[in-house]
Every structure is written in structure tokens, then in C-alpha cells.
Design a protein around this motif. Structure first.
Motif, short mmCIF file in Angstrom:
data_model
loop_
_atom_site.label_atom_id
_atom_site.label_comp_id
_atom_site.label_asym_id
_atom_site.label_seq_id
_atom_site.Cartn_x
_atom_site.Cartn_y
_atom_site.Cartn_z
N TYR A 280 0.85 -1.19 0.00
CA TYR A 280 0.00 0.00 0.00
C TYR A 280 0.88 1.24 0.00
O TYR A 280 1.93 1.27 0.65
CB TYR A 280 -0.91 0.02 1.23
N LYS A 284 -2.06 5.58 2.15
CA LYS A 284 -3.08 4.60 2.52
C LYS A 284 -2.72 3.89 3.82
O LYS A 284 -3.59 3.60 4.65
CB LYS A 284 -3.29 3.59 1.39
N PHE A 287 -3.59 6.11 6.62
CA PHE A 287 -5.04 6.10 6.82
C PHE A 287 -5.48 4.83 7.55
O PHE A 287 -6.32 4.87 8.46
CB PHE A 287 -5.76 6.21 5.48
N ILE A 288 -4.91 3.67 7.18
CA ILE A 288 -5.26 2.39 7.81
C ILE A 288 -4.89 2.42 9.29
O ILE A 288 -5.68 2.02 10.15
CB ILE A 288 -4.56 1.23 7.08
N LEU A 345 -11.11 0.72 1.29
CA LEU A 345 -10.86 1.74 2.30
C LEU A 345 -11.96 2.78 2.33
O LEU A 345 -12.23 3.38 3.37
CB LEU A 345 -9.50 2.40 2.05
#
Length: 454
Positions: A280, A284, A287-288, A345
Motif C-alpha cells: 500500500y 493509505k 489512513f489504515i 478503504l
């Protein structure tokens, strides 16, 4: 064998937080006996946050001295501590000592610290261990983690903890008017907790049995074929298969296997080879990990601190239904994630916003306690119960899918998942502790004697 491994993964997951969850659901009995009374939840909250030294130590050791801590040995140690602490708690939970002239539950506090140390450290040890097994078992592990809250809640319901009745009490009060003292009879309603169906001693023994079950499940899980062992047997059937997780790190194992074949992206059967690692972009990944910390802040730190304030104004039944059904929502969300997984997501972000909406409603009702909206209406009770169930359900789904996503990245990704989960829980608890326990921002409700303005 697959069904057996699912059962073992579930039992292993149940041991992750069953001890601390057991303390919370047993509070209605504990506060009637221990000298701290309803100050006890504040003490437990602080003790749990102090126990975060466990995951902090493990995370730092993995970062600066990788390979020094053997995961299997660490898990055996912490689960053994959990078994011993639960057993000692059954015998010594009500023992007190005098400190500064006041009785204190020192035995309970010390043993609670060790239980919290076990459960907090499980976040950064249990999950990385699960990467040895096929990805399908990770969701089963999360189901077990959800059951670690549900099963103690069901046991507490069977025990009858927190069930009370309203009784009319008569008191004689002397009222002085001028030189005359008049004795007046006053009638008012008081809350009286009913005797439990079985003792706290027996309750903690049941928690001990569950921790022993976790240890046995882990023992047999360590003897299950590893993901890369199955793959090596397919690729190199005559080779000697490595049998220790610590002998071959996940990164080295993956690269070794990838040189031998082109691995498919989705492994379906138990005999399939390892899937390729997911990669990723940095944005991202941030964000995760943000979702991990934020969801944990809400579900483990902020909202649990105010559940009683948001539910008790609607009555004892509403409170117990909200606590029990929200515990059911957690493993149910894990089952949904098993059959309807989504790594989108966008969807996970949307579900997080939806869960935040339910969290905002629960918090608003808690702020309005002891006289919230629709207090005398059946709609009020139904709405608060549904709100708590949907809040836990939506965000539990997000937590499971984030774990599945990070499982496809690397073992270290799962370790950081556990570390950020604990960090989020810590921040939430530190935020709520002064509001609840120091400044008294929330007001508790006594449904027997409360009078609200019309």
C-alpha cells in the motif's frame, strides 16, 4: 483439521481480553463489597493504562532488538500469569489492608494490574503469532476476541449481577422550628441490589477456566502446520520442513517461496501456497493505521467510560440489554466479515463515520444524564440499546477488516496494529478519566428516586 483449527483460534482469541472484561461485568457486585465502591471503575481504568508498559516493552524490543523475544515463549509466560492472577483473584479479591487509616483493596488492585498486563500485551503478541496460520483463521481469532466480552457478560447475567429493586423506605426526621422540634416521617424510594445467584469466587474460577482454555488452545495451535510449511511441502516435498516460527521470519519465508514459484494472490484451500504480500502507498497505510487508533479510542477508551450514564436513566433492563447485545454485536460483526469481507478503504471509512454517528448519540445521552431525551418512553430505551449495538457492530467490522488488510502486509504490520490499538485505548481512557472521575462532568442516575423536570 480446518474445523479444529478454527475452534482453537477462537478459544485462543477468547483469552485475549476475557480477564479484564470479566472485571467490568462483575463491577455491580464488586462495588457493593469493596471499600472503593463506585470509585472502583476509575481505579481499574488507571490500572489498565499502567499495564500498557507490557505492549510498550514488547514493541520497543521488536524495534531495537529484533529476534531477541521469542513470541511463543512470551505468549506462554503472559497466559500463565493470567491463569495464576485469575486463580488468586478468586481467593483474595475481597482482602483489604489499611492505608492512611482507610481500608483499600490492595490485593484486588495488584492482581488487576497483572490481568491487565496480560490482556494489553496480548494485542502485540497474539496477532503476530496468528500470521503463522492461514488468513481465514484470523477472522476466527477476532470472533474469539469478541466472545471474550460476550461470555463473561452472559455469566454475569446468570449470576444476577447488578439486578436491583426499588423499595419504599420510611425515615423519621427531626425538624426544628423556633424552639420546637417536630418529628416528621419521610417516605422515599431507595435502590437495593438483589443477592447474586452465585458468588464472586465462583465467577473468577470460571474466568480461570477460560484462561486455561486459552493456554491449551495455544499449545495445540503451535503444533498446527504453518502457512509456509504447507507451501514448502508442496514446492519441495523431499526437503526438511522448518518447524519453528522463530527460525524463519515471515519476510525471509515469503521471499524464499516467491523465488520458487509464482504465488497466486488469493489462497483458498489449506494446501494453497502463500499469497503475495500486499503493498500500500504510504498515504493509505497512514489512513489504515489512523483507523486502527481512532476506532480503538472510541470502542475501548471513550464510550465504555460513559455506557452506564447513557443507559441507566432508561432503567436496569435497558442497561443490561445494551451491555449484553453490544457484546453479541462484536463477534457477529466478525462473522459478517468472514462471509462478506471488503478491503475497500472507502467502505471502511464510511462505516467509521456511521459508527461515529452512533457514538455521538450515545455520548449526547450520557451528557444529558440523569434526564435524557425520551426517558419515560419505550422509544428511548429501544433507541439507546440499538445505538450501542450498531456502534459496536460497525466499528468491530472495521477493526477486523483492518487486521485482515495488515495481515496481508507483514508480521510487523500486525504488531503495529496491536500497538496502535493500545495507544488509541490509552488516549481515550486518559481523556475520559478526568471528565468522569475528577470533574464529575457526567451525573449518574438512580432510577428509583430520580425526579426530572417535565
Amino acid at each position: 483439521m480446518a474445523l479444529l483449527t478454527h475452534f482453537l483460534a477462537c478459544a485462543f482469541g477468547m483469552g485475549s481480553w476475557v480477564a479484564v472484561n470479566g472485571l467490568w461485568v462483575e463491577l455491580p457486585v464488586l462495588v457493593t463489597i469493596l471499600p472503593e465502591q463506585w470509585d472502583l471503575p476509575a481505579y481499574i481504568t488507571i490500572i489498565i493504562q499502567m499495564a500498557n508498559v507490557g505492549p510498550l516493552f514488547v514493541t520497543l524490543m521488536h524495534r531495537f532488538r529484533p529476534g531477541l523475544l521469542k513470541e511463543v515463549a512470551v505468549i506462554y509466560v503472559i497466559v500463565s500469569v493470567g491463569v495464576l492472577a485469575c486463580l488468586l483473584l478468586a481467593f483474595f479479591w475481597d482482602h483489604t489492608t489499611s492505608i492512611a487509616g482507610r481500608p483499600r483493596s490492595t490485593a484486588f488492585m495488584i492482581l488487576t494490574f497483572f490481568l491487565a498486563l496480560v490482556d494489553c500485551t496480548s494485542s502485540v503478541t497474539f496477532l503476530p503469532f496468528m500470521i503463522q496460520l492461514h488468513a481465514r483463521y484470523l477472522t476466527t481469532f477476532f470472533i474469539g476476541e469478541g466472545l471474550s466480552g460476550l461470555i463473561p457478560a452472559i455469566i454475569a447475567l446468570g449470576q444476577g449481577s447488578g439486578i436491583f429493586s426499588c423499595e419504599n423506605v420510611t425515615r423519621l426526621v427531626n425538624i426544628t422550628s423556633g424552639n420546637e422540634t417536630v418529628e416528621t416521617t419521610i417516605f422515599h424510594m431507595e435502590t437495593h441490589y438483589l443477592p447474586a445467584n452465585f458468588s464472586t469466587f465462583f465467577f473468577f474460577l470460571l474466568m480461570t477456566v477460560m484462561m486455561v482454555g486459552c493456554m491449551l488452545a495455544f499449545f495445540f495451535l503451535t503444533r498446527q502446520p504453518k502457512v509456509w510449511e504447507v507451501s514448502q511441502q508442496q514446492l519441495f516435498p523431499r526437503n526438511i520442513v522448518l518447524s519453528s516460527f522463530d527460525q524463519i521470519p515471515d519476510e525471509a519465508a515469503d521471499s524464499q517461496l516467491n523465488r520458487g514459484c509464482a504465488c497466486p494472490k488469493d489462497a483458498r484451500g489449506s494446501g494453497d501456497v502463500l499469497p503475495e504480500k500486499a503493498h500500500y502507498p504510504l498515504a493509505k497505510l497512514i489512513f489504515i493505521y489512523f483507523l486502527t487508533a481512532w476506532v480503538s479510542t472510541l470502542t475501548n477508551g471513550v464510550l465504555p467510560s460513559v455506557q452506564s450514564y447513557s443507559c441507566l436513566p432508561y432503567g436496569n433492563v435497558a442497561y443490561h440489554l445494551a451491555a449484553t447485545l453490544s457484546s453479541v454485536a462484536n463477534p457477529l460483526a466478525c462473522v459478517v466479515a468472514t462471509f462478506l469481507p471488503s478491503r475497500s478503504l472507502v467502505l471502511l471509512g464510511t462505516l467509521t463515520i456511521v459508527g461515529m454517528g452512533f457514538a455521538a448519540y450515545n455520548m449526547t445521552i450520557a451528557v444529558m444524564s440523569p434526564c435524557p431525551l425520551l426517558r419515560q418512553s419505550q422509544w428511548g430505551s429501544t433507541t439507546i440499546v440499538l445505538s450501542w449495538v450498531l456502534f459496536i457492530g460497525t466499528l468491530s467490522y472495521v477493526k477486523v477488516m483492518v487486521g485482515v488488510i495488515l495481515r496481508s502486509c507483514s508480521r510487523n504490520a500486525l504488531m503495529w496494529y496491536g500497538a496502535l490499538e493500545q495507544l488509541g485505548s490509552l488516549l481515550g481512557a486518559l481523556l475520559m478519566f478526568p471528565l468522569v472521575s475528577i470533574y464529575g462532568f457526567f451525573k449518574s442516575a438512580d432510577v428509583c428516586s430520580l425526579q426530572c423536570p417535565a
